[in-house]
Design a protein around this motif. Structure first.
Motif, short mmCIF file in Angstrom:
data_model
loop_
_atom_site.label_atom_id
_atom_site.label_comp_id
_atom_site.label_asym_id
_atom_site.label_seq_id
_atom_site.Cartn_x
_atom_site.Cartn_y
_atom_site.Cartn_z
N GLY A 119 11.57 7.59 -5.52
CA GLY A 119 11.83 8.20 -4.23
C GLY A 119 10.96 7.66 -3.11
O GLY A 119 11.27 7.84 -1.93
N GLN A 120 9.86 7.01 -3.49
CA GLN A 120 8.99 6.40 -2.48
C GLN A 120 9.57 5.05 -2.03
O GLN A 120 10.40 4.45 -2.72
CB GLN A 120 7.59 6.19 -3.05
CG GLN A 120 6.92 7.48 -3.51
CD GLN A 120 5.79 7.88 -2.56
OE1 GLN A 120 5.83 7.58 -1.38
NE2 GLN A 120 4.80 8.56 -3.11
N ALA A 121 9.13 4.58 -0.90
CA ALA A 121 9.60 3.29 -0.37
C ALA A 121 8.43 2.54 0.24
O ALA A 121 7.57 3.14 0.90
CB ALA A 121 10.70 3.49 0.65
N LEU A 122 8.41 1.24 0.03
CA LEU A 122 7.40 0.40 0.65
C LEU A 122 7.68 0.26 2.14
O LEU A 122 8.83 0.23 2.58
CB LEU A 122 7.40 -0.99 -0.01
CG LEU A 122 7.09 -1.03 -1.51
CD1 LEU A 122 7.25 -2.46 -2.03
CD2 LEU A 122 5.69 -0.50 -1.80
N VAL B 8 -3.23 0.25 -3.29
CA VAL B 8 -2.59 -1.06 -3.24
C VAL B 8 -1.96 -1.35 -4.60
O VAL B 8 -2.65 -1.41 -5.62
CB VAL B 8 -3.59 -2.16 -2.87
CG1 VAL B 8 -2.91 -3.53 -2.92
CG2 VAL B 8 -4.16 -1.91 -1.48
N LEU B 9 -0.64 -1.51 -4.61
CA LEU B 9 0.07 -1.74 -5.85
C LEU B 9 0.10 -3.23 -6.20
O LEU B 9 0.15 -4.08 -5.33
CB LEU B 9 1.52 -1.23 -5.73
CG LEU B 9 1.70 0.25 -5.40
CD1 LEU B 9 3.18 0.59 -5.31
CD2 LEU B 9 1.01 1.13 -6.44
N GLN B 10 0.06 -3.48 -7.49
CA GLN B 10 0.22 -4.83 -8.02
C GLN B 10 1.56 -4.90 -8.73
O GLN B 10 1.88 -4.03 -9.56
CB GLN B 10 -0.91 -5.17 -9.00
CG GLN B 10 -2.30 -5.14 -8.39
CD GLN B 10 -2.53 -6.30 -7.44
OE1 GLN B 10 -1.95 -7.37 -7.61
NE2 GLN B 10 -3.36 -6.08 -6.43
N PHE B 11 2.35 -5.92 -8.42
CA PHE B 11 3.70 -5.99 -8.94
C PHE B 11 3.88 -7.16 -9.92
O PHE B 11 3.18 -8.16 -9.85
CB PHE B 11 4.71 -6.14 -7.79
CG PHE B 11 4.90 -4.89 -6.97
CD1 PHE B 11 5.84 -3.96 -7.33
CD2 PHE B 11 4.11 -4.66 -5.85
CE1 PHE B 11 6.03 -2.81 -6.57
CE2 PHE B 11 4.28 -3.52 -5.09
CZ PHE B 11 5.25 -2.59 -5.45
N SER C 173 0.83 -1.20 0.00
CA SER C 173 0.00 0.00 0.00
C SER C 173 0.87 1.26 0.00
O SER C 173 1.74 1.41 0.87
CB SER C 173 -0.91 -0.01 1.22
OG SER C 173 -1.73 1.14 1.23
N ILE C 174 0.66 2.13 -0.96
CA ILE C 174 1.37 3.41 -1.06
C ILE C 174 0.34 4.52 -1.22
O ILE C 174 -0.45 4.51 -2.18
CB ILE C 174 2.34 3.44 -2.27
CG1 ILE C 174 3.56 2.56 -2.00
CG2 ILE C 174 2.78 4.87 -2.58
CD1 ILE C 174 4.60 3.20 -1.09
N ASP D 244 5.61 -1.98 -10.80
CA ASP D 244 4.22 -1.99 -10.37
C ASP D 244 3.32 -1.72 -11.57
O ASP D 244 3.61 -0.85 -12.41
CB ASP D 244 3.98 -0.99 -9.23
CG ASP D 244 3.94 0.46 -9.66
OD1 ASP D 244 2.93 0.87 -10.27
OD2 ASP D 244 4.92 1.18 -9.39
N ILE D 245 2.27 -2.48 -11.68
CA ILE D 245 1.35 -2.39 -12.83
C ILE D 245 0.58 -1.08 -12.79
O ILE D 245 0.21 -0.53 -13.83
CB ILE D 245 0.41 -3.60 -12.82
CG1 ILE D 245 1.22 -4.90 -12.99
CG2 ILE D 245 -0.64 -3.50 -13.92
CD1 ILE D 245 0.40 -6.16 -12.80
#
Length: 395
Positions: free
Chosen positions: A367-370, A333-336, A328-329, A347-348
């Motif tokens: 620049g973002q991080a999980l 919710v990201l799909q990889f 989650s960002i 990420d799709i």
């Protein structure tokens, strides 16, 4: 009557000494049953039980030595000598804290000057801008190392028979506490606090016996990965060095990281979902799930969801360093999927590129991080025992 008292007293003396240690050490059959309450009762009442046993033995022994024949005296002397030998070995050799010691000197070195190989597994902890790495080969022998990271007291623990590494705050009831290794329950190390003498489970930090039964130590975020992987994330980290007093004990664990150690208690089951198969365990909001290590090695990425927590598990190129993140960002919710280079992810949702350490290195989300999710690699028997309602990921 005299013979009855003698036999009863001897049996009591032998039984309490042997069972007190048998129930909390890895002897055949000792770790499968729920005997922790019996073991704790024996441990806390051992002095009175010894006095009772010796009281039963004293009078008939005096009668035999004063009036009976030579052979009865010899047999009785042999029985009493055997008790003394058992008493000595159990109390001065077989107790856990007489077999495994904390380091006498804690030496830390920078990544550039340390003597630990880059491919060795470590438990890494970072607090308030300070990072430290604790090689499993070292803390696997010590079982616990007390330290301070970022001005915060920590208790770094490891149980090689469960393959569990945990970091805890050593505060109990608001005060820093001292702990000693007291034994194990269901193959997991237990520590006894110095103040209340409660017994604490290493895998969960929960007190399982004693006045504080049911209370839990606060777990601190930690990671298991190779030293090289840890230093790539925390280049200024220091690394715990060997205490030369225990070099032979460290050498005995040289093959532990890869699971090829000779010890039957610590050697890996290479197939999946066996007693000592490796799994990655994730616990979140009273839910638990286990992921087969072999599956992760095969795919290098596992994407899944637990109730309220979409996760991704990644494995670095070294096939030893793993990470678990929330997918989650910013509320999405990201799909990889795997990127074409085989060592990064895409990420799709935005087509951004992410490395295996959970950082976005290119694209809209650069620049973002999980967000990391606390997880552990351990033996299947350990995870399933201490998370009995765990779900198995078997896609």
């Amino acid at each position: 009557m005299r013979g009855f008292l003698l036999i009863t007293g001897l049996l009591l003396l032998f039984a309490v000494e042997i069972l007190r240690v048998y129930f909390i050490m890895p002897f055949p059959g000792s770790q499968q049953s729920n005997t922790i309450d019996v073991a704790y009762w024996l441990g806390k009442n051992i002095t009175w039980l010894r006095i009772l046993g010796l009281s039963l033995v004293l009078w008939p022994s005096l009668q035999i030595f004063l009036t009976k024949g030579k052979w009865k005296k010899i047999f009785l002397a042999a029985a009493l000598l055997l008790y003394v030998v058992i008493f000595f070995f159990i109390n001065f050799r077989f107790e856990a804290d007489k077999m495994f010691y904390q380091p006498q000197s804690k030496i830390f070195a920078s990544g550039a000057t340390n003597k630990i190989a880059d491919n060795k597994l470590v438990i890494g902890v970072a607090i308030n801008g300070e990072a430290k790495a604790y090689p499993i080969q070292l803390i696997g022998y010590h079982h616990q190392v007390r330290d301070t990271i970022g001005n915060t007291p920590v208790m770094i623990t490891y149980c090689t028979v469960c393959r569990t590494g945990r970091a805890f705050s050593p505060f109990v009831n608001g005060k820093p506490e001292d702990f000693r290794l007291v034994g194990m329950d269901h193959f997991n190390a237990m520590f006894e606090d110095a103040t209340t003498k409660s017994w604490w489970q290493q895998a969960t930090g929960v007190a399982v016996a004693g006045p504080l039964k049911g209370k839990a130590l606060q777990e601190l975020p930690s990671q298991q990965l190779t030293l090289a992987a840890w230093l790539s994330l925390h280049p200024n980290s220091t690394v715990m060095q060997p205490d030369t007093l225990y070099q032979k004990d460290y050498d005995d664990l040289a093959d532990y990281d890869k699971g090829t150690i000779k010890s039957s208690l610590e050697k890996r089951d290479s197939s999946s979902w066996k007693f000592k198969s490796w799994v990655i365990g994730v616990a979140y909001n009273n839910n638990a799930k286990a992921y087969d290590w072999n599956k992760l090695v095969e795919t290098s990425m596992i994407q899944d969801s637990m109730p309220g927590l979409p996760i991704i598990i990644t494995l670095e190129k070294d096939t030893a360093s793993f990470h678990v993140f929330s997918r989650s960002i910013n509320g999405t919710v990201l799909q990889f999927e795997k990127n074409n280079d085989g060592i990064s992810l895409r990420d799709i949702n935005t087509q951004s590129i992410w490395n295996m350490q959970g950082a976005c290195i290119d694209g809209m989300l650069k620049g973002q991080a999980l967000q990391p999710v606390q997880s552990s690699q351990e033996f299947w028997h350990s995870w399933s025992t201490f998370h009995p309602a765990t779900e198995k990921y078997e896609k």
